[in-house]
Design a protein around this motif. Structure first.
Motif, PDB file in Angstrom:
ATOM      1  N   ALA A 276      44.328  45.652  21.083  1.00  0.00           N
ATOM      2  CA  ALA A 276      42.889  45.911  21.355  1.00  0.00           C
ATOM      3  C   ALA A 276      42.543  45.446  22.769  1.00  0.00           C
ATOM      4  CB  ALA A 276      42.050  45.165  20.321  1.00  0.00           C
ATOM      5  N   ALA A 277      41.659  46.163  23.383  1.00  0.00           N
ATOM      6  CA  ALA A 277      41.252  45.798  24.748  1.00  0.00           C
ATOM      7  C   ALA A 277      40.363  44.560  24.717  1.00  0.00           C
ATOM      8  CB  ALA A 277      40.507  46.957  25.383  1.00  0.00           C
ATOM      9  N   TYR A 278      40.399  43.856  25.799  1.00  0.00           N
ATOM     10  CA  TYR A 278      39.531  42.687  25.925  1.00  0.00           C
ATOM     11  C   TYR A 278      38.298  43.133  26.700  1.00  0.00           C
ATOM     12  CZ  TYR A 278      38.701  37.656  26.011  1.00  0.00           C
ATOM     13  OH  TYR A 278      38.196  36.400  25.811  1.00  0.00           O
ATOM     14  N   THR A 279      37.131  43.082  26.076  1.00  0.00           N
ATOM     15  CA  THR A 279      35.933  43.636  26.714  1.00  0.00           C
ATOM     16  C   THR A 279      35.275  42.611  27.635  1.00  0.00           C
ATOM     17  OG1 THR A 279      34.431  42.890  24.979  1.00  0.00           O
ATOM     18  CG2 THR A 279      35.519  45.027  24.637  1.00  0.00           C
ATOM     19  N   PRO A 280      34.499  43.094  28.622  1.00  0.00           N
ATOM     20  CA  PRO A 280      33.758  42.185  29.497  1.00  0.00           C
ATOM     21  C   PRO A 280      32.806  41.289  28.695  1.00  0.00           C
ATOM     22  CG  PRO A 280      33.721  44.422  30.376  1.00  0.00           C
ATOM     23  CD  PRO A 280      34.359  44.501  29.021  1.00  0.00           C
ATOM     24  N   GLU A 281      32.306  41.820  27.572  1.00  0.00           N
ATOM     25  CA  GLU A 281      31.404  41.021  26.727  1.00  0.00           C
ATOM     26  C   GLU A 281      32.163  39.835  26.120  1.00  0.00           C
ATOM     27  OE1 GLU A 281      31.591  44.406  26.552  1.00  0.00           O
ATOM     28  OE2 GLU A 281      29.669  44.732  27.571  1.00  0.00           O
ATOM     29  N   GLN A 282      33.390  40.098  25.698  1.00  0.00           N
ATOM     30  CA  GLN A 282      34.191  39.002  25.125  1.00  0.00           C
ATOM     31  C   GLN A 282      34.494  37.952  26.186  1.00  0.00           C
ATOM     32  OE1 GLN A 282      37.408  41.459  23.393  1.00  0.00           O
ATOM     33  NE2 GLN A 282      36.985  40.384  21.508  1.00  0.00           N
ATOM     34  N   ALA A 283      34.823  38.440  27.387  1.00  0.00           N
ATOM     35  CA  ALA A 283      35.120  37.515  28.477  1.00  0.00           C
ATOM     36  C   ALA A 283      33.894  36.652  28.775  1.00  0.00           C
ATOM     37  CB  ALA A 283      35.547  38.288  29.720  1.00  0.00           C
ATOM     38  N   GLN A 284      32.744  37.285  28.783  1.00  0.00           N
ATOM     39  CA  GLN A 284      31.497  36.569  29.065  1.00  0.00           C
ATOM     40  C   GLN A 284      31.217  35.514  27.998  1.00  0.00           C
ATOM     41  OE1 GLN A 284      29.910  36.578  31.894  1.00  0.00           O
ATOM     42  NE2 GLN A 284      28.741  34.898  30.962  1.00  0.00           N
TER      43      GLN A 284
ATOM     44  N   LEU B  14      26.481  27.948  18.041  1.00  0.00           N
ATOM     45  CA  LEU B  14      26.867  29.178  18.751  1.00  0.00           C
ATOM     46  C   LEU B  14      28.021  29.919  18.062  1.00  0.00           C
ATOM     47  CD1 LEU B  14      26.724  28.024  22.501  1.00  0.00           C
ATOM     48  CD2 LEU B  14      25.037  29.350  21.217  1.00  0.00           C
ATOM     49  N   TRP B  15      28.583  29.279  17.042  1.00  0.00           N
ATOM     50  CA  TRP B  15      29.760  29.841  16.387  1.00  0.00           C
ATOM     51  C   TRP B  15      29.439  31.165  15.693  1.00  0.00           C
ATOM     52  CZ3 TRP B  15      34.667  29.280  16.994  1.00  0.00           C
ATOM     53  CH2 TRP B  15      35.570  29.708  16.014  1.00  0.00           C
ATOM     54  N   SER B  16      30.287  32.151  15.854  1.00  0.00           N
ATOM     55  CA  SER B  16      30.092  33.460  15.220  1.00  0.00           C
ATOM     56  C   SER B  16      31.453  34.150  15.115  1.00  0.00           C
ATOM     57  CB  SER B  16      29.161  34.330  16.064  1.00  0.00           C
ATOM     58  OG  SER B  16      29.799  34.695  17.282  1.00  0.00           O
ATOM     59  N   PRO B  17      31.543  35.172  14.277  1.00  0.00           N
ATOM     60  CA  PRO B  17      32.805  35.916  14.186  1.00  0.00           C
ATOM     61  C   PRO B  17      33.217  36.499  15.544  1.00  0.00           C
ATOM     62  CG  PRO B  17      31.355  36.538  12.382  1.00  0.00           C
ATOM     63  CD  PRO B  17      30.556  35.658  13.292  1.00  0.00           C
ATOM     64  N   GLU B  18      32.233  36.915  16.335  1.00  0.00           N
ATOM     65  CA  GLU B  18      32.531  37.501  17.650  1.00  0.00           C
ATOM     66  C   GLU B  18      33.116  36.448  18.591  1.00  0.00           C
ATOM     67  OE1 GLU B  18      29.514  37.826  16.127  1.00  0.00           O
ATOM     68  OE2 GLU B  18      29.874  39.886  15.424  1.00  0.00           O
ATOM     69  N   LEU B  19      32.522  35.252  18.532  1.00  0.00           N
ATOM     70  CA  LEU B  19      33.002  34.171  19.409  1.00  0.00           C
ATOM     71  C   LEU B  19      34.432  33.791  19.014  1.00  0.00           C
ATOM     72  CD1 LEU B  19      32.253  32.206  21.676  1.00  0.00           C
ATOM     73  CD2 LEU B  19      31.517  30.592  19.932  1.00  0.00           C
ATOM     74  N   LYS B  20      34.647  33.696  17.717  1.00  0.00           N
ATOM     75  CA  LYS B  20      35.982  33.352  17.223  1.00  0.00           C
ATOM     76  C   LYS B  20      37.005  34.394  17.681  1.00  0.00           C
ATOM     77  CE  LYS B  20      38.614  32.487  13.022  1.00  0.00           C
ATOM     78  NZ  LYS B  20      38.619  32.401  11.558  1.00  0.00           N
ATOM     79  N   ALA B  21      36.648  35.671  17.530  1.00  0.00           N
ATOM     80  CA  ALA B  21      37.573  36.748  17.897  1.00  0.00           C
ATOM     81  C   ALA B  21      37.872  36.741  19.391  1.00  0.00           C
ATOM     82  CB  ALA B  21      37.001  38.096  17.472  1.00  0.00           C
ATOM     83  N   ALA B  22      36.862  36.447  20.200  1.00  0.00           N
ATOM     84  CA  ALA B  22      37.048  36.456  21.653  1.00  0.00           C
ATOM     85  C   ALA B  22      38.003  35.343  22.087  1.00  0.00           C
ATOM     86  CB  ALA B  22      35.698  36.323  22.357  1.00  0.00           C
ATOM     87  N   TRP B  23      37.828  34.145  21.537  1.00  0.00           N
ATOM     88  CA  TRP B  23      38.726  33.023  21.872  1.00  0.00           C
ATOM     89  C   TRP B  23      40.121  33.277  21.314  1.00  0.00           C
ATOM     90  CZ3 TRP B  23      38.664  28.710  24.919  1.00  0.00           C
ATOM     91  CH2 TRP B  23      37.434  28.352  25.485  1.00  0.00           C
ATOM     92  N   ALA B  24      40.166  33.807  20.087  1.00  0.00           N
ATOM     93  CA  ALA B  24      41.466  34.058  19.453  1.00  0.00           C
ATOM     94  C   ALA B  24      42.272  35.050  20.277  1.00  0.00           C
ATOM     95  CB  ALA B  24      41.270  34.579  18.029  1.00  0.00           C
TER      96      ALA B  24
END
Ligand code: HEM
Length: 154
Positions: A1-9, A126-136
């Motif tokens: 999966a691509a790493y999105t700019p939103e995830q990086a942010q 701030l914890w969320s599934p999105e945050l977890k996925a981005a760090w993972a």
């Protein structure tokens, strides 16, 4: 999966917050690691036979901080063009050195689990599934390169 700019942010902004307490967060991370995998402590020359309690060992704290920092930096870079290119040489060095220390893939799995838990505990609001996925994903991409290098050492 691509790493999105939103995830990086997302990782970049939370890394800025975690950084304020980087020493404590790094230490929390490795105390968790040794709870799950006590034998991993034997890999560290400065922990073996050391009379200094884990939580007071400055070298352990330094390693813990490096791990945290590199994942945070990697995440920031993944959102940019060229991805991890700037880190490539560092990751190759880490692959070679960690292979020689006797680190195996499972150690990276344990550190991943503990890293995500440490972030969750550090930033519960701030914890969320999105945050977890981005760090993972940042962790997986970073350690993926290290693991590939380790494989080539065998
Ligand atoms: C040493 C980074 C994961 C065990 C080091 C060093 C760095 C580093 C910069 C010192 C320089 C070197 O020897 O290359 C990282 C990063 C990691 C990571 C960025 C993950 C993203 C791990 C894991 C383990 C581990 C999963 C095992 C549980 C060690 C050991 C040393 C070391 C045993 C040598 C300590 C000594 O001086 O005896 N690491 N590391 N590292 N790391 Fe890691």
């Amino acid at each position: 999966a691509a790493y999105t700019p939103e995830q990086a942010q997302l990782v970049k902004s939370t890394w800025q917050l975690l950084k304020k307490d980087a020493g404590k967060n790094g230490l929390t991370l490795f105390l968790k690691v040794f709870e799950i995998a006590p034998s991993a402590a034997e890999l560290f020359s400065f922990l073996k036979d050391s009379p200094i309690p884990l939580e007071q060992n400055p070298q352990l704290k330094a390693h813990a901080l490096t791990v945290f920092k590199l994942v945070g930096d990697a995440a920031a870079q993944l959102g940019e063009k060229g991805g991890l290119d700037a880190l490539q040489a560092t990751l190759v060095d880490l692959g070679v050195s960690h292979y020689s220390y006797g680190v195996v893939n499972e150690h990276f799995d344990v550190v991943k689990f503990c890293l995500l838990q440490t972030i969750q505990e550090g930033l519960p609001e701030l914890w969320s599934p999105e945050l977890k996925a981005a760090w993972a994903q940042a962790y997986d991409e970073l350690t993926g390169v290290i693991k590939e290098v380790m494989k080539g050492q065998k």
